[in-house]
Design an enzyme around this catalytic site. Structure first.
Site, mmCIF file in Angstrom:
data_model
loop_
_atom_site.group_PDB
_atom_site.id
_atom_site.type_symbol
_atom_site.label_atom_id
_atom_site.label_comp_id
_atom_site.label_asym_id
_atom_site.label_seq_id
_atom_site.Cartn_x
_atom_site.Cartn_y
_atom_site.Cartn_z
ATOM 1 N N LYS A 20 0.855 -0.953 0.086
ATOM 2 C CA LYS A 20 -0.123 -0.004 -0.113
ATOM 3 C C LYS A 20 0.911 1.021 -0.120
ATOM 4 C CE LYS A 20 0.958 1.338 4.430
ATOM 5 N NZ LYS A 20 1.787 2.803 4.917
ATOM 6 N N ASP A 154 -2.445 -1.287 10.330
ATOM 7 C CA ASP A 154 -2.612 -1.081 8.808
ATOM 8 C C ASP A 154 -3.370 -2.422 8.369
ATOM 9 O OD1 ASP A 154 -1.470 1.345 8.535
ATOM 10 O OD2 ASP A 154 0.570 0.272 8.014
HETATM 11 O O1 C5P Z 1 -0.252 -1.105 15.038
HETATM 12 P P1 C5P Z 1 1.041 -1.411 14.849
HETATM 13 O O2 C5P Z 1 1.761 -2.339 15.491
HETATM 14 O O3 C5P Z 1 1.332 -1.628 13.353
HETATM 15 O O4 C5P Z 1 1.700 0.078 15.065
HETATM 16 C C1 C5P Z 1 3.220 0.102 15.458
HETATM 17 C C2 C5P Z 1 3.327 1.281 16.055
HETATM 18 O O5 C5P Z 1 3.188 2.459 15.542
HETATM 19 C C3 C5P Z 1 2.325 1.563 17.526
HETATM 20 O O6 C5P Z 1 3.188 0.713 18.471
HETATM 21 C C4 C5P Z 1 2.364 3.060 17.846
HETATM 22 O O7 C5P Z 1 3.571 3.197 18.341
HETATM 23 C C5 C5P Z 1 2.411 3.493 16.473
HETATM 24 N N1 C5P Z 1 0.933 3.955 15.837
HETATM 25 C C6 C5P Z 1 0.231 5.091 16.178
HETATM 26 N N2 C5P Z 1 -0.866 5.310 15.853
HETATM 27 C C7 C5P Z 1 -1.424 4.665 14.877
HETATM 28 C C8 C5P Z 1 -0.944 3.509 14.219
HETATM 29 C C9 C5P Z 1 0.489 3.217 14.951
HETATM 30 O O8 C5P Z 1 0.807 5.463 17.319
HETATM 31 N N3 C5P Z 1 -2.794 4.881 14.529
#
Ligand code: C5P
Length: 339
Positions: A20, A154
């Site tokens: 993406k 994501d």
């Molecule tokens: O959800 P995911 O594990 O992909 O997110 C990785 C990191 O990115 C999270 O631990 C957070 O620090 C940050 N994040 C965030 N806000 C979001 C998505 C991700 O702060 N909407």
């Protein structure tokens, strides 16, 4: 629905897991749970990983064999986590005491890792989807959404099957109509993606934003809301290209990524000079993108950049030459399931 005997399935389930790109990414604020509220227009690409999932005999454990880019240690891989989580979600509908059987996954990784291209999330979505099919288990849409959301911010985007507005921390996904005239008769726009050889931690980029690496004014939010509205009204390929400079600037994590990796500043400057057109960043980077009227135009630009790497005109931060690919934005991903 109770599963049919999956051991009778001989052919592996094959899925493409598309990368993406964030055409826009606005951060609306930090939340109490440590995540951030987003407003982002995300689009899937032709550039994809390929997964093949087979049912293993009783007593075996889930396994993962990877070719292509190295995603890091297998136990941390989102594909294995996705299968374990899907197994838990599928167990009630599976209708037997023992959980659904182990799976062997072959993953051909063509999307660079930790690049802002959502490769790990796409793999997780594809693995969960393929696992359910391999087991012959149907899961209600709401439970499927919860399963995807549990795997990462994501991941729910990949349920949309095409371009979408992504809100909340990533779990609110609203499919958007794509360009009115972007079909096979009118060539779909081309996209050049360039990923320098250094990984950026998403968490670190969000933290840099928290610490003040941001541009005030809310321009990204305005551009993001505007693009969503325009796509709903019906945008054409040429209209999108005209908006490229506004979209390229509409990523609130751009300044944060440059704080995490200052080498990105000179890298982007070189790209702007060599390409002579707007250059955006996807997610928290370090992938950069540029829009072109066609795949052919994007491929020509990719060739020019590869030549510039050879002469040193395009730097190679991280000590590795950048990954350079020409690809296209997909208006729908569903027909490509078994491609
Ligand atoms: O959800 P995911 O594990 O992909 O997110 C990785 C990191 O990115 C999270 O631990 C957070 O620090 C940050 N994040 C965030 N806000 C979001 C998505 C991700 O702060 N909407």
């Amino acid at each position: 629905m109770s599963g049919q005997d999956p051991h009778r399935r001989l052919a592996p389930v094959v899925r493409l897991a598309p990368a993406k790109v964030n055409l826009t990414l606005a951060l609306l604020g930090a939340r109490a749970d440590g995540f951030h509220e987003l407003h982002s227009i995300m689009v899937p690409l032709d550039l994809s990983d390929r997964l093949s999932v087979s049912v293993l005999p009783a007593g075996a454990a889930d396994s993962l064999h990877v070719t292509g880019f190295d995603p890091g240690p297998a136990p941390e891989n989102l594909v294995l986590r996705a299968i374990a989580t899907a197994r838990r979600a599928a167990h009630p509908a599976w209708g037997r005491r023992e959980p659904p059987p182990a799976l062997a996954v072959r993953l051909d990784k063509r999307i660079p890792v930790a690049a802002g291209l959502g490769g790990g999330s796409a793999d997780a979505a594809a693995a969960a989807d393929a696992a359910l099919e391999a087991w012959g288990v149907e899961v209600e849409p709401a439970a499927r959404h919860a399963l995807f959301a549990e795997l990462g911010s994501d991941v729910p985007f990949f349920l949309a099957g095409g371009p979408a507005l992504v809100e909340g921390r990533g779990e609110r996904v609203t499919p958007l109509p794509w360009l009115r005239d972007a079909d096979d008769a009118h060539e779909r726009p081309g996209l050049l993606v360039v990923t320098p050889g250094l990984g950026i931690s998403t968490r670190a980029a969000f933290r840099a934003w928290d610490d003040g690496a941001r541009v005030p004014g809310g321009a990204a939010r305005l551009a993001s809301a505007h693009l969503a509205e325009e796509l709903r009204k019906g945008l054409k390929v040429a209209d999108l290209l005209v908006r490229a400079s506004v979209l390229a600037a509409a990523n609130d994590l751009g300044p944060a990524a440059a704080v995490v990796e200052p080498a990105l500043v000179t890298f982007k400057r070189a790209l702007l000079r060599l390409l002579g057109r707007p250059v955006g960043i996807s997610g928290s980077g370090p992938t950069h993108w540029a829009l072109y009227p066609s795949l052919t135009d994007a491929a020509t630009a990719a060739g020019a950049l590869r030549a510039a790497v050879a002469t040193g005109e395009l730097p190679s931060p991280g000590g590795r030459p950048p990954f350079i690919a020409s690809t296209r934005i997909l208006s729908t991903t569903t027909p490509r399931r078994d491609a």
